[in-house]
Write an enzyme that holds these catalytic residues in place. Structure first.
Site, mmCIF file in Angstrom:
data_model
loop_
_atom_site.group_PDB
_atom_site.id
_atom_site.type_symbol
_atom_site.label_atom_id
_atom_site.label_comp_id
_atom_site.label_asym_id
_atom_site.label_seq_id
_atom_site.Cartn_x
_atom_site.Cartn_y
_atom_site.Cartn_z
ATOM 1 N N CYS A 1 89.920 40.690 43.665
ATOM 2 C CA CYS A 1 88.623 41.282 43.989
ATOM 3 C C CYS A 1 87.877 40.471 45.040
ATOM 4 O O CYS A 1 86.832 40.898 45.523
ATOM 5 C CB CYS A 1 87.784 41.417 42.731
ATOM 6 S SG CYS A 1 87.872 39.955 41.702
ATOM 7 N N GLN B 1 97.677 21.120 54.988
ATOM 8 C CA GLN B 1 96.825 20.626 53.906
ATOM 9 C C GLN B 1 96.949 19.125 53.679
ATOM 10 O O GLN B 1 96.084 18.519 53.061
ATOM 11 C CB GLN B 1 97.148 21.376 52.604
ATOM 12 C CG GLN B 1 96.702 22.820 52.610
ATOM 13 C CD GLN B 1 95.193 22.994 52.720
ATOM 14 O OE1 GLN B 1 94.423 22.119 52.340
ATOM 15 N NE2 GLN B 1 94.765 24.118 53.272
ATOM 16 N N ALA C 1 93.494 20.808 62.770
ATOM 17 C CA ALA C 1 92.509 19.720 62.766
ATOM 18 C C ALA C 1 91.323 19.988 61.856
ATOM 19 O O ALA C 1 90.782 19.065 61.257
ATOM 20 C CB ALA C 1 92.026 19.452 64.192
ATOM 21 N N THR D 1 97.350 28.012 62.866
ATOM 22 C CA THR D 1 98.049 29.299 62.830
ATOM 23 C C THR D 1 98.890 29.508 64.087
ATOM 24 O O THR D 1 100.057 29.904 64.017
ATOM 25 C CB THR D 1 97.010 30.428 62.667
ATOM 26 O OG1 THR D 1 96.457 30.331 61.352
ATOM 27 C CG2 THR D 1 97.625 31.795 62.848
#
Lengths: 461, 461
Positions: free
Chosen positions: A320, A177, A195, A70
């Site tokens: 949900c 990914q 990682a 991120t």
């Protein structure tokens, strides 16, 4: 106990564990210091950078370690946008990027920048020509994931990179990914990864910026990691990340083929075993280890809970199961059903027996949830004399609105309509998706005075 | 092999190692997930947060984990400044804060904000009244370290916190150097720390923000760590950080007293063993484990190298040991000698024998470096007939300009002057500091046409 959520976080690879332990003893000192402990730490850091760069396919001095994937995305996007400020303020992203990319885009937009989202098809892939068309003059940066984290679909990165080259726009590829499975093809300009997705430890991301790409790091910086990632290096974790990347790459071809066959089996058998299921994502151009499907008339949270009780850890993009009560932006962008959504992502080493057990357990679990929710199971009842019906599902959450729609559709004559009143955000996605699956016509939606939305469906079969 | 640079990074505490190993197995999954591996990770994260909050002296929901102390400082300062944007844009910091604070200040200034640096005395401490006077209307945030990282001097945090409370300005305390020794006294509003300074692993910082403090996180955020620290949590390291903080706190009183006595010994004996040494920093109000001294006529880099060869790992604020060729901003702000600077910071468990060996080795090492540099050792030579002399040290680096000054000062009569021409940044600090140490009068400096600076010294004894 089978853990099937490798796309969230993979268990630590044995090589990562071993490298981490060794470098706790050898790599705790400050690599910027000149004494022996510092020099030893510097050697480890340099070696890790070389190994990671080789796996990424870049020069060591093009790659820095960040505290997470991120943070790599945030630093990469803000630095590239700032470096190309004179060219323009437009950021082009696919609609199905990881939330870290979309959050960086929101920050850019809040500061006055422009963000273009390129839509995807029902498989989750962007069209390379549509992406190219979005690269209008004034585009500072384009972002495209190598493969989608929720449905596994591979993006046409090489074609898009070519279009970016032609338009002279740098391309940032979020390879979180896929990097464990192989290098990213094509002429990317920036690349990010994480990682703990390939069996490395938490706390390590990668940011590669090709030489020649204009890049101006934002926020306070220091002398570490070429001024692109401030703060003391998390060295033992970095060493473990690099070592495990090399290790998973050595196993990638064989293990990828094995998991691909297991996933092919899931993709084929789930629709045979469970009625009213939509398997989403590209069947061929996809990550080897990941498959996602959605079950009509099922509450995703209950489904996950029941699978957890049976010993299976999976993830879901259903509304949900999220704190925001909105369905996954990926499923929304694809226009596919979000209710009863299940993502299965197999970690390396998953056995065929575990997959078989999952497939043995799934039909009963889904049936149980449907039964408790009163989902329709039998043929539709006889048509009602009236040409239209209104179903009031206000205040009811996914999947109830779709269940109630399905229960009454047989009561209107062919050509008649059912109007579902709902204030659940997931209905906006799931009612059209149900129509698609069931061959009924989705007429449209309109806001309802006093709150909620009216969704109109015409019975055509 | 004694490692005496705990203030840079401490070796991993055995409890940290143990906790890290255990949570590699138990805490690798995503704590945001609802399945058992996720719930287990969440339990570990919650327990770590409670333990860390108790050691900090705040509520668990006031504390988040960041990827490093540096990132905690950056996030804390930018968030607090943004949260108080309507009050004003002034940031008040001490002149001897850690570079992460000063870098955040530079970023704030570059964006149009105002930064006030409060000076320190010769011991490195701010004056609480001077700090209070800097809190003019429009001050958004004040920052003060608990204790200085280079000279160990404790700051009057409680008094400054009281002044901040009176002025209604939040105070951020960078407790990186002291948190392992005990909680920060006084009514701080924000607090930051770094685990690898107390024997925790790299990759973990703490940011505490008291309830009621206006705080607006900057940059992209996500749902993790209360929206204040984006990216997947580095959970095994967080668990190890919290466990080791508790462990070092349990030992802090006894170990602190033991190390304090060892440092008292170094402070007393270094000036007896080595001529022309200045021990800097407050002798009493100081960190227990840290002492810094500067040796006249010595090149810091060579000194560190020689000490490393003898097996001792220490740090230095001398200009020749930094990549920027400027002396440490801390020593500069204190106005003390920067040449031949040595910081000794003892990790927990340092033996008296290791300290004795260091003191046995140091005099010979310093003498050897001085001899190679041709430093003055004997009495000054007979006064020259002329009333003034000019020494051309242009192009020569620290400590040569001071050595050349010292060699000729005896050649001018009392009342006469020596003018040193130098283009080394360290001379600006070290020539006045030499005058202070030698009881000579520093007249002043002036820019020299054609480059460099002329420093004028009057012989008064």
């Amino acid at each position: 106990m089978p853990y099937f959520d490798a796309a969230s976080a993979a268990p630590l690879h044995p090589v990562a564990r071993q490298a981490l332990l060794a470098s706790l003893d050898e790599g705790w000192a400050d690599p910027a210091r000149l004494y022996r402990e510092g020099r030893r730490a510097r050697l480890l850091l340099d070696a890790a950078r070389e190994a990671a760069a080789e796996a990424v396919g870049c020069r060591p001095d093009e790659l820095v370690f960040t505290p997470s994937g991120t943070r790599a995305v945030h630093a990469g996007i803000s630095g590239a946008l700032a470096g190309r400020r004179r060219v323009g303020d437009r950021l082009v992203v696919s609609a199905v990027e990881h939330s870290s990319v979309l959050h960086a885009g929101e920050t850019h937009a809040a500061a006055g920048g422009t963000v273009t989202e390129v839509p995807v098809d029902r498989s989750g892939a962007v069209d390379a020509d549509a992406f190219a068309a979005a690269l209008v003059p004034g585009t500072a940066l384009a972002c495209l994931q190598s493969a989608n984290h929720e449905v596994g679909t591979e993006q046409p990165v090489a074609e898009v990179a070519e279009a970016c080259r032609a338009a002279e726009v740098p391309l940032l590829v979020d390879a979180a990914q896929s990097l464990g499975w192989g290098p990213v093809a094509g002429g990317w300009s920036l690349l990010t990864a994480s990682a703990h997705k390939w069996g490395g430890p938490a706390g390590v991301g990668l940011l590669a910026v090709r030489k020649g790409v204009r890049f101006a790091p934002q926020g306070p910086s220091d002398e570490r990691e070429s001024g692109r990632a401030p703060g003391f290096e998390n060295l033992p974790a970095i060493v473990a990340a690099a070592a495990s990347l090399r290790a998973v790459r050595a196993e990638a071809e064989a293990e990828g083929a094995r998991l691909r066959a297991l996933v092919d089996g899931i993709r084929a058998r789930v629709p045979q075993l469970v009625p009213d299921v939509e398997v989403v994502g590209d069947a061929v151009r996809r990550l080897p280890h990941l498959v996602t499907f959605s079950c009509l008339y099922v509450d995703g949270e209950t489904l996950l809970h029941e699978l957890d009780r049976e010993g299976f850890s999976v993830s879901s993009g259903s509304s949900c199961t999220s704190s925001t009560l909105t369905p996954s932006h990926v499923l929304r962008a694809m226009g596919v059903l979000s209710e009863g959504n299940v993502r299965v992502s197999l970690p390396a080493g998953t056995s065929e027996e575990d997959v078989d057990r999952f497939l043995a357990v799934l039909p009963g679990v889904v049936a149980g949830v449907r039964e408790r929710l009163g989902a329709p199971v039998s043929a539709p009842s006889a048509p009602a004399p009236s040409g239209s019906l209104v179903v009031d599902s206000l205040g009811k959450r996914c999947p109830i609105p779709v269940i109630e729609l399905a229960k009454v559709i047989g009561e209107v004559p062919v050509g008649g309509t059912v109007t579902v009143l709902s204030d659940d955000e997931a209905a906006r996605l799931d009612i059209p998706a149900w129509c698609e699956m069931r061959g009924q016509e989705y007429v449209g939606e309109s806001p309802r005075p006093g709150g909620g939305t009216a969704y109109v469906v015409r019975r055509v079969s």
